[in-house]
Scaffold this motif. Structure first.
Motif, mmCIF file in Angstrom:
data_model
loop_
_atom_site.group_PDB
_atom_site.id
_atom_site.type_symbol
_atom_site.label_atom_id
_atom_site.label_comp_id
_atom_site.label_asym_id
_atom_site.label_seq_id
_atom_site.Cartn_x
_atom_site.Cartn_y
_atom_site.Cartn_z
ATOM 1 N N ARG A 56 -6.356 -15.268 38.331
ATOM 2 C CA ARG A 56 -7.556 -14.950 39.116
ATOM 3 C C ARG A 56 -7.406 -13.582 39.783
ATOM 4 N NH1 ARG A 56 -11.794 -17.732 40.580
ATOM 5 N NH2 ARG A 56 -10.892 -19.753 40.010
ATOM 6 N N GLU A 57 -6.247 -13.337 40.382
ATOM 7 C CA GLU A 57 -6.021 -12.051 41.030
ATOM 8 C C GLU A 57 -5.986 -10.921 40.008
ATOM 9 O OE1 GLU A 57 -2.859 -11.911 43.947
ATOM 10 O OE2 GLU A 57 -3.018 -14.075 44.230
ATOM 11 N N ALA A 58 -5.490 -11.204 38.809
ATOM 12 C CA ALA A 58 -5.440 -10.183 37.758
ATOM 13 C C ALA A 58 -6.847 -9.751 37.353
ATOM 14 C CB ALA A 58 -4.679 -10.713 36.553
ATOM 15 N N VAL A 59 -7.735 -10.733 37.195
ATOM 16 C CA VAL A 59 -9.118 -10.412 36.835
ATOM 17 C C VAL A 59 -9.777 -9.575 37.932
ATOM 18 C CG1 VAL A 59 -11.404 -11.401 36.445
ATOM 19 C CG2 VAL A 59 -9.400 -12.415 35.336
ATOM 20 N N THR A 60 -9.572 -9.974 39.185
ATOM 21 C CA THR A 60 -10.143 -9.228 40.303
ATOM 22 C C THR A 60 -9.597 -7.809 40.345
ATOM 23 O OG1 THR A 60 -10.402 -11.252 41.600
ATOM 24 C CG2 THR A 60 -10.442 -9.177 42.805
ATOM 25 N N ALA A 61 -8.300 -7.655 40.132
ATOM 26 C CA ALA A 61 -7.694 -6.324 40.164
ATOM 27 C C ALA A 61 -8.247 -5.447 39.052
ATOM 28 C CB ALA A 61 -6.175 -6.447 40.045
ATOM 29 N N ALA A 62 -8.455 -6.027 37.874
ATOM 30 C CA ALA A 62 -9.005 -5.258 36.758
ATOM 31 C C ALA A 62 -10.410 -4.772 37.075
ATOM 32 C CB ALA A 62 -9.011 -6.115 35.495
ATOM 33 N N VAL A 63 -11.236 -5.652 37.652
ATOM 34 C CA VAL A 63 -12.617 -5.273 37.982
ATOM 35 C C VAL A 63 -12.628 -4.167 39.038
ATOM 36 C CG1 VAL A 63 -14.785 -6.105 38.943
ATOM 37 C CG2 VAL A 63 -13.521 -7.527 37.345
ATOM 38 N N ASP A 112 6.678 -9.292 26.446
ATOM 39 C CA ASP A 112 5.422 -9.202 27.194
ATOM 40 C C ASP A 112 4.220 -9.521 26.316
ATOM 41 O OD1 ASP A 112 6.719 -8.560 29.520
ATOM 42 O OD2 ASP A 112 6.409 -6.399 29.360
ATOM 43 N N ARG A 113 4.343 -9.282 25.011
ATOM 44 C CA ARG A 113 3.259 -9.590 24.094
ATOM 45 C C ARG A 113 3.309 -11.033 23.613
ATOM 46 N NH1 ARG A 113 0.875 -5.530 21.091
ATOM 47 N NH2 ARG A 113 -0.283 -7.253 20.151
ATOM 48 N N VAL A 114 4.519 -11.533 23.340
ATOM 49 C CA VAL A 114 4.657 -12.827 22.674
ATOM 50 C C VAL A 114 4.764 -13.984 23.663
ATOM 51 C CG1 VAL A 114 6.024 -14.165 21.020
ATOM 52 C CG2 VAL A 114 5.748 -11.699 20.705
ATOM 53 N N VAL A 115 5.564 -13.823 24.705
ATOM 54 C CA VAL A 115 5.718 -14.860 25.750
ATOM 55 C C VAL A 115 5.538 -14.171 27.111
ATOM 56 C CG1 VAL A 115 7.100 -16.580 24.532
ATOM 57 C CG2 VAL A 115 8.227 -14.582 25.462
ATOM 58 N N PRO A 116 4.316 -13.783 27.451
ATOM 59 C CA PRO A 116 4.083 -12.898 28.589
ATOM 60 C C PRO A 116 4.562 -13.406 29.942
ATOM 61 C CG PRO A 116 2.013 -13.830 27.765
ATOM 62 C CD PRO A 116 3.066 -14.137 26.765
ATOM 63 N N ARG A 117 4.769 -14.713 30.105
ATOM 64 C CA ARG A 117 5.227 -15.231 31.398
ATOM 65 C C ARG A 117 6.728 -15.529 31.395
ATOM 66 N NH1 ARG A 117 0.539 -17.935 30.532
ATOM 67 N NH2 ARG A 117 1.513 -19.988 30.256
ATOM 68 N N TRP A 118 7.459 -14.857 30.513
ATOM 69 C CA TRP A 118 8.892 -15.146 30.385
ATOM 70 C C TRP A 118 9.649 -14.871 31.676
ATOM 71 C CZ3 TRP A 118 12.603 -11.329 30.994
ATOM 72 C CH2 TRP A 118 12.167 -9.993 30.944
ATOM 73 N N ARG A 119 9.195 -13.921 32.477
ATOM 74 C CA ARG A 119 9.920 -13.575 33.706
ATOM 75 C C ARG A 119 9.925 -14.723 34.716
ATOM 76 N NH1 ARG A 119 7.582 -8.818 32.028
ATOM 77 N NH2 ARG A 119 8.942 -6.967 31.991
ATOM 78 N N THR A 120 8.873 -15.538 34.685
ATOM 79 C CA THR A 120 8.792 -16.643 35.643
ATOM 80 C C THR A 120 9.117 -17.989 35.007
ATOM 81 O OG1 THR A 120 6.395 -16.828 35.202
ATOM 82 C CG2 THR A 120 7.081 -15.466 37.071
ATOM 83 N N GLU A 121 8.974 -18.116 33.693
ATOM 84 C CA GLU A 121 9.168 -19.412 33.045
ATOM 85 C C GLU A 121 10.571 -19.607 32.465
ATOM 86 O OE1 GLU A 121 6.079 -20.014 30.191
ATOM 87 O OE2 GLU A 121 4.546 -20.420 31.718
ATOM 88 N N VAL A 122 11.251 -18.508 32.189
ATOM 89 C CA VAL A 122 12.609 -18.627 31.653
ATOM 90 C C VAL A 122 13.587 -18.593 32.821
ATOM 91 C CG1 VAL A 122 14.363 -17.583 30.177
ATOM 92 C CG2 VAL A 122 11.953 -17.543 29.484
ATOM 93 N N PRO A 123 14.460 -19.589 32.943
ATOM 94 C CA PRO A 123 15.380 -19.645 34.084
ATOM 95 C C PRO A 123 16.240 -18.386 34.210
ATOM 96 C CG PRO A 123 15.442 -21.683 32.825
ATOM 97 C CD PRO A 123 14.636 -20.720 32.017
ATOM 98 N N LEU A 166 0.025 -8.651 37.573
ATOM 99 C CA LEU A 166 -0.408 -9.948 38.073
ATOM 100 C C LEU A 166 -0.534 -10.962 36.939
ATOM 101 C CD1 LEU A 166 -3.073 -8.680 40.617
ATOM 102 C CD2 LEU A 166 -1.017 -9.979 41.202
ATOM 103 N N TRP A 167 -0.992 -10.496 35.789
ATOM 104 C CA TRP A 167 -1.140 -11.396 34.636
ATOM 105 C C TRP A 167 0.219 -11.914 34.195
ATOM 106 C CZ3 TRP A 167 -5.732 -13.007 32.594
ATOM 107 C CH2 TRP A 167 -5.662 -13.763 31.419
ATOM 108 N N HIS A 168 1.205 -11.036 34.146
ATOM 109 C CA HIS A 168 2.529 -11.443 33.681
ATOM 110 C C HIS A 168 3.168 -12.465 34.616
ATOM 111 C CE1 HIS A 168 3.120 -7.608 31.069
ATOM 112 N NE2 HIS A 168 2.463 -8.556 30.443
#
Length: 223
Positions: A133-140, A58-69, A126-128
């Motif tokens: 865009r949705e992640a930024v909105t959720a944080a705010v 989650d720190r090094v390759v945060p989108r691994w859940r969607t980018e790694v087959p 949402l970021w992961h």
């Protein structure tokens, strides 16, 4: 806080070894023909290692859940997706510092996990998944909700809320204030309070409002 590269790589290496498949030897004097393969680590040991490895990913390759087959190889080894992600992360950890140094860009990198928990907790999932865009909105929105909780107000929100809580005026019934430093009546106190209110105003005007009120906006780039 930066990643402890040596520790992270050791954890990844341990996980890869534990999840390596092998064919168990037949008992002495017994000949067994089987295609069944097992991981070198026991189930509990592998699960415990995976829990740490997922945090590293989650720190090094945060989108691994969607980018790694995550395909049919699970039938062979349930850890195949995590193994490939771990290999990618190890390569990234090994080469990133070297590349930045050799390319002349060794500037510090911002880690979202070091932000205030209200911000990152609101944006994390949402970021992961790459929904920046949705992640930024959720944080705010979470910052707004937690601020309402902190000062015990539901009658004001967003810009109006922060203008009130960062007001330089003395608190009144139902209108508590937040101070970034003691109110000594000096110019620095007034400047800090004014800046905090302006920062909050800009956050809602420039980030929250367009994201919430306009349809069809393109996805934000990660940076």
């Amino acid at each position: 806080m930066s990643v402890d590269v040596a520790w992270a790589r050791a954890e990844l290496s341990s996980f890869l070894k534990l999840t390596e498949l092998y064919t168990p030897e037949s008992p002495r004097g017994v000949s067994v023909i089987s295609s069944r393969r097992s991981t070198r680590g026991g189930a509990q040991e592998v699960v415990a290692s995976a829990q740490v490895v997922e945090q590293i990913l989650d720190r090094v390759v945060p989108r691994w859940r969607t980018e790694v087959p995550d395909d049919g190889n699970r039938r062979v080894n349930r850890w195949c997706q995590l193994r490939e992600a771990a290999q990618r992360a190890d390569a990234a950890l090994l080469r990133d510092a070297e590349a930045r140094e050799r390319l002349g860009d060794n500037a510090p990198q911002l880690s979202a996990s070091t932000m205030h928990s209200w911000v990152w907790d609101g944006a994390r999932s949402l970021w992961h998944s790459g929904h920046f865009r949705e992640a930024v909105t959720a944080a705010v929105r979470k910052v707004n909700a937690e601020t309402q909780n902190k000062v015990g107000r539901r009658d004001a929100s967003e810009t109006a809320l922060f203008q009130s809580v960062f007001s330089k005026d003395a608190p009144r019934a139902g209108q508590p204030r937040l101070r970034l430093r003691p109110d000594d009546g000096g110019d620095t106190f007034r400047s800090v309070q004014r800046g905090a209110a302006a920062f909050a105003d800009g956050r809602y005007a420039a980030l929250r409002n367009p994201n919430s009120h306009e349809d069809g906006l393109p996805e934000l780039p990660e940076h």
